[in-house]
Design an enzyme around this catalytic site. Structure first.
Site, mmCIF file in Angstrom:
data_model
loop_
_atom_site.group_PDB
_atom_site.id
_atom_site.type_symbol
_atom_site.label_atom_id
_atom_site.label_comp_id
_atom_site.label_asym_id
_atom_site.label_seq_id
_atom_site.Cartn_x
_atom_site.Cartn_y
_atom_site.Cartn_z
ATOM 1 N N LYS A 1 -38.632 3.907 31.937
ATOM 2 C CA LYS A 1 -38.042 4.999 31.142
ATOM 3 C C LYS A 1 -37.585 6.140 32.057
ATOM 4 O O LYS A 1 -36.494 6.676 31.899
ATOM 5 C CB LYS A 1 -39.062 5.500 30.098
ATOM 6 C CG LYS A 1 -39.330 4.481 29.011
ATOM 7 C CD LYS A 1 -40.513 4.834 28.117
ATOM 8 C CE LYS A 1 -40.833 3.654 27.201
ATOM 9 N NZ LYS A 1 -42.008 3.862 26.351
ATOM 10 N N GLN B 1 -47.103 7.422 25.635
ATOM 11 C CA GLN B 1 -47.035 5.969 25.775
ATOM 12 C C GLN B 1 -48.227 5.334 25.043
ATOM 13 O O GLN B 1 -49.378 5.687 25.298
ATOM 14 C CB GLN B 1 -47.046 5.594 27.266
ATOM 15 C CG GLN B 1 -46.905 4.113 27.528
ATOM 16 C CD GLN B 1 -45.560 3.540 27.075
ATOM 17 O OE1 GLN B 1 -44.525 4.168 27.246
ATOM 18 N NE2 GLN B 1 -45.571 2.357 26.496
ATOM 19 N N ASP C 1 -39.801 8.903 20.067
ATOM 20 C CA ASP C 1 -40.240 7.559 19.685
ATOM 21 C C ASP C 1 -40.041 7.316 18.187
ATOM 22 O O ASP C 1 -40.135 6.169 17.736
ATOM 23 C CB ASP C 1 -41.729 7.368 20.025
ATOM 24 C CG ASP C 1 -41.925 6.701 21.388
ATOM 25 O OD1 ASP C 1 -40.974 6.048 21.866
ATOM 26 O OD2 ASP C 1 -43.017 6.841 21.959
#
Ligand code: NAD
Length: 303
Positions: free
Chosen positions: A53, A97, A120
């Site tokens: 990422k 994460q 997200d």
């Protein structure tokens, strides 16, 4: 032989588009979009994902940083970290994460990220908006699947689609967009007839639904779940699954849910693993980060 839906090439094409847009954004006098990734613990897969990422962010011109925390961090400490980033006007996108250690409530963490910074798309209010076809931040993997279908001109209107898997972060938002009315506000609807299968779908029923599907999206993490005799000739198959397997020589590699070699002889179009959904997912996260940056100043280059 099936057309290979090349996620790596598509991701590069989309990253280049995004890079051009972000360059133009910065030339207009805006600061570069920013992304902060909180990484808890030392799970190697999570480290790889976050690293991918960060690399993609750098490529497109997003200022990205990883905030590493020990696996022993308490839930309160992690919530305080998120709160700090929420309050920081120089931070656009925030992601934590997953998975977080078991001592920490994952849903609490997802809901702690400010919804307008939630790249997200896991915050309860963003999930709710997605379910109501309202414009929102959509989970990157599901956005990747939709983009792959769109960019490869796969017809979905009125078609039979089967989504295998029902997780809230991955499969559910895919099924949500696939069945949704394109005319609704999100603009992401695909107008397909959608069947959701999961671990309690009897095997013969899974086979039945798959054989009738024009589009199969599989997200289970079970290698070779989808065999050639389950696939309608010409069907499109998007393989979201990623599993690390060790072959007879002791070498490890990543595989998807699809028996690729056999299914590619029957399917019309198929994504490989690796090099399929994964790279596009990372790109869609960058897309979301730029979306946040634009919303922050109430302007859009990408609308
Ligand atoms: P998960 O474990 O939460 O969900 C797995 C799903 O598979 C469940 O809904 C379960 O009901 C279903 N399932 C299990 N056995 C089944 C069976 N025999 N038949 C039908 N369905 C069955 O996992 P997840 O987070 O949704 O991820 C799914 C897969 O996608 C994993 O392999 C993960 O690594 C991968 N993934 C890939 C990307 C990407 O960018 N490519 C992103 C996220 C997840």
């Amino acid at each position: 032989m099936a057309q290979i839906i090349d996620g790596k090439a598509l991701a590069l094409e989309m990253k280049n588009e995004l890079k051009t847009q972000i360059d133009a954004w910065v030339k207009l006098g805006h600061r570069a979009p920013t992304l902060r990734c909180i990484l808890v613990g030392d799970d190697p897969a999570s480290h790889t994902y976050v690293n991918n990422k960060i690399q993609a962010a750098i490529y497109v011109g997003i200022d990205a940083q990883t905030i590493k925390r020990s696996k022993d961090i308490s839930e309160e400490q992690l919530l305080a970290e998120i709160e700090q980033l929420n309050a920081d006007a120089n931070v656009d996108g925030i992601l934590v994460q997953l998975p977080v250690p078991e001592t920490i409530n994952e849903r609490k963490i997802c809901n702690a990220v400010a919804p307008e910074k939630d790249v997200d798309g896991f915050h309860v209010s963003n999930v709710g908006k997605l379910c109501l076809d309202m414009p929102t931040l959509v989970p990157a993997t599901s956005l990747a699947v939709i983009q792959m279908l769109k960019r490869y001109n796969i017809d979905t209107l009125g078609r039979n689609a089967v989504v295998i898997g029902r997780s809230k972060n991955v499969a559910m938002p895919i099924a949500m967009m696939l069945h949704t009315d394109k005319r609704h506000d999100s603009g992401l609807g695909m107008d397909a007839t959608v069947t959701i299968c999961h671990r309690y779908t009897p095997k013969d029923q899974l086979e039945f639904y798959c054989r009738h599907a024009d589009i199969i999206v599989t997200a289970t993490g079970i290698p070779k779940l989808i065999k050639a005799d389950m696939v309608k000739p010409g069907a499109t198959i998007i393989d979201v699954g990623i599993t690390k397997v060790t072959d007879e020589n002791g070498k490890s590699r990543l595989v998807g849910d699809v028996d690729f070699d056999e299914v590619s002889k029957i399917a019309g179009a198929l994504t490989p693993v690796p090099g399929g959904v994964g790279p596009v997912t990372v790109t869609m996260l960058m897309h979301n980060t730029f979306q946040v940056a634009q919303s922050r100043v109430g302007k859009s280059l990408t609308a």
